[in-house]
Scaffold this active site. Structure first.
Site, PDB file in Angstrom:
ATOM      1  N   ASP A 263       6.009   4.513   4.896  1.00 29.06           N
ATOM      2  CA  ASP A 263       6.995   3.565   5.404  1.00 29.06           C
ATOM      3  C   ASP A 263       7.054   2.292   4.574  1.00 29.06           C
ATOM      4  O   ASP A 263       7.919   1.444   4.791  1.00 29.06           O
ATOM      5  CB  ASP A 263       6.726   3.238   6.880  1.00 29.06           C
ATOM      6  CG  ASP A 263       5.305   2.783   7.162  1.00 29.06           C
ATOM      7  OD1 ASP A 263       4.372   3.334   6.555  1.00 29.06           O
ATOM      8  OD2 ASP A 263       5.118   1.883   8.005  1.00 29.06           O
ATOM      9  N   HIS A 264       6.169   2.164   3.588  1.00 27.19           N
ATOM     10  CA  HIS A 264       6.144   0.979   2.733  1.00 27.19           C
ATOM     11  C   HIS A 264       6.533   1.282   1.282  1.00 27.19           C
ATOM     12  O   HIS A 264       6.635   0.359   0.481  1.00 27.19           O
ATOM     13  CB  HIS A 264       4.753   0.349   2.752  1.00 27.19           C
ATOM     14  CG  HIS A 264       4.349  -0.130   4.111  1.00 27.19           C
ATOM     15  ND1 HIS A 264       4.423  -1.444   4.500  1.00 27.19           N
ATOM     16  CD2 HIS A 264       3.895   0.558   5.186  1.00 27.19           C
ATOM     17  CE1 HIS A 264       4.020  -1.562   5.753  1.00 27.19           C
ATOM     18  NE2 HIS A 264       3.700  -0.356   6.196  1.00 27.19           N
TER      19      HIS A 264
ATOM     20  N   HIS B  67       0.861  -1.187   0.000  1.00 23.21           N
ATOM     21  CA  HIS B  67       0.000   0.000   0.000  1.00 23.21           C
ATOM     22  C   HIS B  67       0.895   1.234   0.000  1.00 23.21           C
ATOM     23  O   HIS B  67       2.125   1.128   0.079  1.00 23.21           O
ATOM     24  CB  HIS B  67      -0.956  -0.005   1.197  1.00 23.21           C
ATOM     25  CG  HIS B  67      -0.283   0.091   2.526  1.00 23.21           C
ATOM     26  ND1 HIS B  67       0.555  -0.887   3.021  1.00 23.21           N
ATOM     27  CD2 HIS B  67      -0.313   1.066   3.484  1.00 23.21           C
ATOM     28  CE1 HIS B  67       0.984  -0.536   4.215  1.00 23.21           C
ATOM     29  NE2 HIS B  67       0.487   0.641   4.514  1.00 23.21           N
TER      30      HIS B  67
ATOM     31  N   HIS C  80       1.287   3.924   2.114  1.00 21.53           N
ATOM     32  CA  HIS C  80       1.780   4.682   3.254  1.00 21.53           C
ATOM     33  C   HIS C  80       3.300   4.757   3.122  1.00 21.53           C
ATOM     34  O   HIS C  80       3.946   3.825   2.634  1.00 21.53           O
ATOM     35  CB  HIS C  80       1.381   4.005   4.568  1.00 21.53           C
ATOM     36  CG  HIS C  80      -0.014   4.353   5.013  1.00 21.53           C
ATOM     37  ND1 HIS C  80      -0.793   3.502   5.749  1.00 21.53           N
ATOM     38  CD2 HIS C  80      -0.761   5.475   4.808  1.00 21.53           C
ATOM     39  CE1 HIS C  80      -1.961   4.071   6.001  1.00 21.53           C
ATOM     40  NE2 HIS C  80      -1.972   5.253   5.431  1.00 21.53           N
TER      41      HIS C  80
ATOM     42  N   HIS D 269      -7.217  -2.443   5.985  1.00 21.37           N
ATOM     43  CA  HIS D 269      -6.402  -1.357   6.537  1.00 21.37           C
ATOM     44  C   HIS D 269      -7.151  -0.052   6.333  1.00 21.37           C
ATOM     45  O   HIS D 269      -8.269  -0.029   5.802  1.00 21.37           O
ATOM     46  CB  HIS D 269      -5.030  -1.351   5.844  1.00 21.37           C
ATOM     47  CG  HIS D 269      -4.001  -0.510   6.530  1.00 21.37           C
ATOM     48  ND1 HIS D 269      -3.830  -0.502   7.886  1.00 21.37           N
ATOM     49  CD2 HIS D 269      -3.068   0.357   6.023  1.00 21.37           C
ATOM     50  CE1 HIS D 269      -2.846   0.327   8.201  1.00 21.37           C
ATOM     51  NE2 HIS D 269      -2.376   0.858   7.088  1.00 21.37           N
TER      52      HIS D 269
ATOM     53  N   HIS E  21       7.500  -4.980  11.620  1.00 25.37           N
ATOM     54  CA  HIS E  21       6.711  -3.754  11.582  1.00 25.37           C
ATOM     55  C   HIS E  21       6.320  -3.341  13.008  1.00 25.37           C
ATOM     56  O   HIS E  21       5.153  -3.225  13.351  1.00 25.37           O
ATOM     57  CB  HIS E  21       5.463  -3.958  10.708  1.00 25.37           C
ATOM     58  CG  HIS E  21       4.775  -2.668  10.320  1.00 25.37           C
ATOM     59  ND1 HIS E  21       3.785  -2.104  11.083  1.00 25.37           N
ATOM     60  CD2 HIS E  21       4.930  -1.861   9.248  1.00 25.37           C
ATOM     61  CE1 HIS E  21       3.354  -0.996  10.499  1.00 25.37           C
ATOM     62  NE2 HIS E  21       4.036  -0.824   9.385  1.00 25.37           N
TER      63      HIS E  21
ATOM     64  N   ASP F 130       0.237  -4.503   7.530  1.00 25.04           N
ATOM     65  CA  ASP F 130      -0.742  -3.426   7.685  1.00 25.04           C
ATOM     66  C   ASP F 130      -2.173  -3.877   7.406  1.00 25.04           C
ATOM     67  O   ASP F 130      -2.744  -3.621   6.342  1.00 25.04           O
ATOM     68  CB  ASP F 130      -0.361  -2.237   6.814  1.00 25.04           C
ATOM     69  CG  ASP F 130       0.796  -1.449   7.420  1.00 25.04           C
ATOM     70  OD1 ASP F 130       1.671  -2.090   8.034  1.00 25.04           O
ATOM     71  OD2 ASP F 130       0.806  -0.214   7.301  1.00 25.04           O
TER      72      ASP F 130
END
Length: 308
Positions: free
Chosen positions: A71-72, A67, A69, A145, A270, A212
């Site tokens: 941090d990914h 996805h 976000h 999520h 994570h 997530d």
């Protein structure tokens, strides 16, 4: 568990959640699967983690983003540009939720560079297979999520393992073994030998990547019979309400998934920066899952377990 090189192993590049820490980089996971490298969720700093982990851009054949976000995915620009800087000769395929096409485009062309490498985009439109190849079948399922997020799993087809003693007993050797495997039967000394007589079932291996999400049916479907399950455990059970609010799992829930799905090796990752004792994640998951629990650390190498 830290090991040497393996034909099938997970190279952990980062294990933090929303914010990196002094000891945990943003997400990043390279699955080496025989000759194929699948890079999952390259977060900020992935290029540097490549260097520290002994990973090359040439090792990457597919990029799988769960996805959008940060941090990914904030490592995507650096990784994509590195493919061209290092003149990676093979095509690289990128998978990501189709709803995030605009975000991937922005990441791909976040800065000026000379595009030499071939990067093919194959967005994930829904649940099911997204790619097939020598590695088997790569599948995706939508998770639960706060934004559109997908988990992935790699499924190797079941096969058969040839038994040398039975082959030798029947006088089958050399190229005849390959012919028997391909055709399913072979005439030997006037009689027909079926492949089942000289082999035994060999279950295909499975890898699952689940980051997530709250608990949902897709989590269990992805984890089913996984030899190696990489799954988020952002929170501990004491903060289960926060986990549900923000669309995450606890270590206890990750352990439950592994226990109910017959997972062989569980990799927790994570982690929220609020926690300073990694052993608590291990203990919480191990309380409900009797198999091997690995609390991921940056630069750790985790082999896929040997075949059943």
């Amino acid at each position: 568990m830290v090991t040497g090189m393996s034909n099938r192993e997970l190279v952990v590049l980062g294990t933090a959640s929303q914010a990196p820490t002094r000891f945990r980089n943003h997400n990043g996971y390279l699955l080496r699967w025989d000759g194929t490298g699948l890079l999952f969720d390259p977060g900020e700093g992935t290029q540097r983690q490549f260097l520290l982990a002994g990973v090359s851009a040439h090792d990457v054949h597919r990029i799988c983003v769960s996805h959008f976000h940060g941090d990914h995915c904030l490592g995507v620009p650096g990784v994509v540009q590195r493919l061209s800087l290092d003149r990676v000769p093979h095509p690289v395929v990128a998978h990501y939720p189709a709803s995030g096409r605009e975000y991937f485009h922005r990441l791909r062309y976040a800065a000026v560079y000379h595009e030499v490498a071939e990067l093919r985009e194959e967005p994930v439109e829904g649940d099911g297979p997204v790619a097939t190849g020598p590695f088997g079948t790569l599948e995706a399922r939508r998770l639960d999520h706060r934004i559109d997020s997908h988990g992935y799993r790699l499924v190797e087809p079941d096969g058969r393992r040839m038994l040398p003693d039975r082959l030798a007993r029947l006088g089958i050797a050399g190229p005849d073994i390959g012919r028997l495997r391909r055709a399913g039967s072979l005439e030997v000394a006037g009689r027909r030998v079926d492949v089942a007589e000289v082999s035994e079932p060999r279950p295909g291996q499975r890898f699952a990547f689940v980051l997530d999400t709250r608990l949902c049916d897709a989590v269990f479907a992805l984890a089913e019979r996984a030899d190696l399950l990489v799954i988020e455990s952002t929170f501990l059970a004491e903060d289960a309400a926060l986990a549900a609010e923000y669309g995450h799992l606890t270590a206890s829930q990750a352990g439950r998934v592994a226990a109910e799905c017959g997972v062989r090796r569980l990799v927790l990752t994570h982690f929220s920066q609020r926690y300073t004792e990694p052993a608590r994640f291990h203990d919480e998951a191990a309380a409900v899952f009797g198999g091997e629990v690995v609390v991921a650390e940056d630069l750790l190498r985790v082999p896929v377990p040997a075949r059943r």
